[in-house]
Write a protein that holds these residues in place. Structure first.
Motif, PDB file in Angstrom:
ATOM      1  N   UNK A  12       4.203 -91.976 -56.943  1.00 19.48           N
ATOM      2  CA  UNK A  12       5.214 -92.496 -57.871  1.00 19.48           C
ATOM      3  C   UNK A  12       5.938 -91.366 -58.600  1.00 19.48           C
ATOM      4  N   UNK A  13       5.882 -90.179 -58.022  1.00 18.37           N
ATOM      5  CA  UNK A  13       6.555 -89.027 -58.614  1.00 18.37           C
ATOM      6  C   UNK A  13       7.944 -88.841 -58.029  1.00 18.37           C
ATOM      7  N   UNK A  14       8.594 -87.780 -58.483  1.00 16.01           N
ATOM      8  CA  UNK A  14       9.939 -87.489 -58.004  1.00 16.01           C
ATOM      9  C   UNK A  14       9.919 -86.795 -56.649  1.00 16.01           C
ATOM     10  N   UNK A  15      11.111 -86.660 -56.072  1.00 14.97           N
ATOM     11  CA  UNK A  15      11.229 -86.034 -54.749  1.00 14.97           C
ATOM     12  C   UNK A  15      10.790 -84.575 -54.789  1.00 14.97           C
ATOM     13  N   UNK A  16      11.077 -83.889 -55.887  1.00 17.97           N
ATOM     14  CA  UNK A  16      10.677 -82.477 -56.004  1.00 17.97           C
ATOM     15  C   UNK A  16       9.149 -82.344 -55.953  1.00 17.97           C
ATOM     16  N   UNK A  17       8.444 -83.228 -56.640  1.00 15.77           N
ATOM     17  CA  UNK A  17       6.979 -83.200 -56.610  1.00 15.77           C
ATOM     18  C   UNK A  17       6.458 -83.494 -55.208  1.00 15.77           C
ATOM     19  N   UNK A  18       7.084 -84.437 -54.523  1.00 19.02           N
ATOM     20  CA  UNK A  18       6.675 -84.780 -53.157  1.00 19.02           C
ATOM     21  C   UNK A  18       6.924 -83.605 -52.210  1.00 19.02           C
ATOM     22  N   UNK A  19       8.079 -82.928 -52.383  1.00 16.22           N
ATOM     23  CA  UNK A  19       8.386 -81.767 -51.549  1.00 16.22           C
ATOM     24  C   UNK A  19       7.370 -80.641 -51.777  1.00 16.22           C
ATOM     25  N   UNK A  20       7.000 -80.423 -53.031  1.00 13.55           N
ATOM     26  CA  UNK A  20       6.002 -79.386 -53.339  1.00 13.55           C
ATOM     27  C   UNK A  20       4.654 -79.735 -52.696  1.00 13.55           C
ATOM     28  N   UNK A  21       4.283 -80.994 -52.750  1.00 16.16           N
ATOM     29  CA  UNK A  21       3.033 -81.435 -52.139  1.00 16.16           C
ATOM     30  C   UNK A  21       3.070 -81.167 -50.632  1.00 16.16           C
ATOM     31  N   UNK A  22       4.163 -81.565 -49.984  1.00 17.10           N
ATOM     32  CA  UNK A  22       4.301 -81.355 -48.535  1.00 17.10           C
ATOM     33  C   UNK A  22       4.281 -79.868 -48.191  1.00 17.10           C
ATOM     34  N   UNK A  23       4.905 -79.056 -49.023  1.00 18.84           N
ATOM     35  CA  UNK A  23       4.918 -77.606 -48.803  1.00 18.84           C
ATOM     36  C   UNK A  23       3.502 -77.040 -48.880  1.00 18.84           C
ATOM     37  N   UNK A  24       2.716 -77.490 -49.853  1.00 18.36           N
ATOM     38  CA  UNK A  24       1.330 -77.022 -49.977  1.00 18.36           C
ATOM     39  C   UNK A  24       0.513 -77.430 -48.752  1.00 18.36           C
ATOM     40  N   UNK A  25       0.771 -78.603 -48.221  1.00 18.97           N
ATOM     41  CA  UNK A  25       0.085 -79.052 -47.005  1.00 18.97           C
ATOM     42  C   UNK A  25       0.445 -78.128 -45.845  1.00 18.97           C
ATOM     43  N   UNK A  26       1.726 -77.804 -45.711  1.00 16.75           N
ATOM     44  CA  UNK A  26       2.155 -76.909 -44.631  1.00 16.75           C
ATOM     45  C   UNK A  26       1.510 -75.534 -44.774  1.00 16.75           C
ATOM     46  N   UNK A  27       1.402 -75.045 -46.002  1.00 14.01           N
ATOM     47  CA  UNK A  27       0.736 -73.754 -46.225  1.00 14.01           C
ATOM     48  C   UNK A  27      -0.728 -73.810 -45.789  1.00 14.01           C
ATOM     49  N   UNK A  28      -1.402 -74.892 -46.149  1.00 10.85           N
ATOM     50  CA  UNK A  28      -2.809 -75.045 -45.755  1.00 10.85           C
ATOM     51  C   UNK A  28      -2.943 -75.109 -44.242  1.00 10.85           C
ATOM     52  N   UNK A  29      -2.011 -75.785 -43.595  1.00  8.31           N
ATOM     53  CA  UNK A  29      -2.060 -75.877 -42.130  1.00  8.31           C
ATOM     54  C   UNK A  29      -1.811 -74.512 -41.493  1.00  8.31           C
ATOM     55  N   UNK A  30      -0.924 -73.707 -42.107  1.00 10.25           N
ATOM     56  CA  UNK A  30      -0.680 -72.361 -41.593  1.00 10.25           C
ATOM     57  C   UNK A  30      -1.911 -71.474 -41.752  1.00 10.25           C
ATOM     58  N   UNK A  31      -2.588 -71.588 -42.886  1.00  5.84           N
ATOM     59  CA  UNK A  31      -3.820 -70.821 -43.093  1.00  5.84           C
ATOM     60  C   UNK A  31      -4.861 -71.247 -42.057  1.00  5.84           C
ATOM     61  N   UNK A  32      -4.941 -72.534 -41.805  1.00  5.83           N
ATOM     62  CA  UNK A  32      -5.884 -73.057 -40.817  1.00  5.83           C
ATOM     63  C   UNK A  32      -5.556 -72.532 -39.416  1.00  5.83           C
ATOM     64  N   UNK A  33      -4.289 -72.508 -39.081  1.00  5.73           N
ATOM     65  CA  UNK A  33      -3.858 -72.003 -37.777  1.00  5.73           C
ATOM     66  C   UNK A  33      -4.203 -70.518 -37.636  1.00  5.73           C
ATOM     67  N   UNK A  34      -3.950 -69.739 -38.687  1.00  8.92           N
ATOM     68  CA  UNK A  34      -4.273 -68.314 -38.675  1.00  8.92           C
ATOM     69  C   UNK A  34      -5.779 -68.097 -38.568  1.00  8.92           C
ATOM     70  N   UNK A  35      -6.543 -68.911 -39.274  1.00 12.97           N
ATOM     71  CA  UNK A  35      -8.002 -68.797 -39.218  1.00 12.97           C
ATOM     72  C   UNK A  35      -8.511 -69.081 -37.808  1.00 12.97           C
ATOM     73  N   UNK A  36      -7.914 -70.058 -37.143  1.00 12.05           N
ATOM     74  CA  UNK A  36      -8.318 -70.380 -35.768  1.00 12.05           C
ATOM     75  C   UNK A  36      -8.064 -69.196 -34.832  1.00 12.05           C
ATOM     76  N   UNK A  37      -6.941 -68.495 -35.036  1.00 14.86           N
ATOM     77  CA  UNK A  37      -6.640 -67.321 -34.206  1.00 14.86           C
ATOM     78  C   UNK A  37      -7.708 -66.244 -34.401  1.00 14.86           C
ATOM     79  N   UNK A  38      -8.087 -66.013 -35.641  1.00 23.43           N
ATOM     80  CA  UNK A  38      -9.100 -64.983 -35.916  1.00 23.43           C
ATOM     81  C   UNK A  38     -10.471 -65.403 -35.399  1.00 23.43           C
ATOM     82  N   UNK A  39     -10.767 -66.684 -35.464  1.00 24.92           N
ATOM     83  CA  UNK A  39     -12.031 -67.171 -34.898  1.00 24.92           C
ATOM     84  C   UNK A  39     -12.023 -66.982 -33.381  1.00 24.92           C
ATOM     85  N   UNK A  40     -10.868 -67.155 -32.776  1.00 23.90           N
ATOM     86  CA  UNK A  40     -10.754 -66.933 -31.331  1.00 23.90           C
ATOM     87  C   UNK A  40     -11.031 -65.465 -31.004  1.00 23.90           C
TER      88      UNK A  40
END
Length: 175
Positions: free
Chosen positions: A31-59
């Motif tokens: 029930x927040x504004x679009x800016x808050x939703x965009x920030x949330x989505x951006x944080x999710x993308x950052x977490x997914x990028x960290x996860x992707x990088x971690x998978x490469x190093x585990x490989x």
């Protein structure tokens, strides 16, 4: 008493009241504004990028473990053909099997598997140094590279565990 209408979080499907701005489960600003939703989505993308990088190093750690296993397997087979070093061959073959087991351990429990492999590798290095201390410096550059790969792998395993758990709460794909 008036009944409050209920809505569902669009990210994790948790039931929210109309007054809730943020989901109490995943933190999405339903029930927040679009800016808050965009920030949330951006944080999710950052977490997914960290996860992707971690998978490469585990490989990279898995590749290192396969290389160590192959090296020990070949050395063990060579030693088995030499009469004076037959027992070294058996020990080296056992080391190869341990490194192969660690590869599968890393697939199931990355942090524990990498730590076990690293400790085992260190113990192998120390056992050689006890026999001949001058061997500590043989292949020092390779040893430093291996230590770097193990340390990065340990860090990545921690990141992988942390961020995959956070993304699971959000039901986000963790590729």
């Amino acid at each position: 008493m008036m009944e409050q209408s209920q809505i569902q979080c669009s990210k994790c499907k948790t039931t929210l009241s109309q007054e809730d701005i943020f989901c109490p489960n995943c933190g999405y600003p339903e029930n927040g504004g679009q800016e808050e939703k965009d920030k949330f989505d951006y944080r999710i993308k950052l977490k997914m990028n960290v996860l992707k990088d971690a998978k490469k190093k585990l490989k990279n750690v898995k590749i290192l473990l396969w290389v160590l296993a192959a090296f020990h397997l070949l050395a063990g087979l060579f030693y088995l053909t030499q009469e004076l070093t037959f027992y070294d061959g058996i020990g080296t073959l056992i080391a190869s099997i341990i490194f192969i087991a660690c590869v599968f351990w890393v697939k199931n429990q990355p942090l524990t598997g990498i730590m076990a492999a690293f400790v085992f590798w260190i113990l192998l290095q120390l056992s050689v140094v006890f026999v001949d201390p001058s061997l500590l410096f043989h292949g020092i550059i390779l040893k430093i590279i291996f230590i770097g790969i193990f340390v990065k792998g340990i860090s990545s395993a921690k990141d992988y565990k942390e961020f995959s758990q956070k993304l699971q709460v959000l039901n986000a794909p963790n590729e």
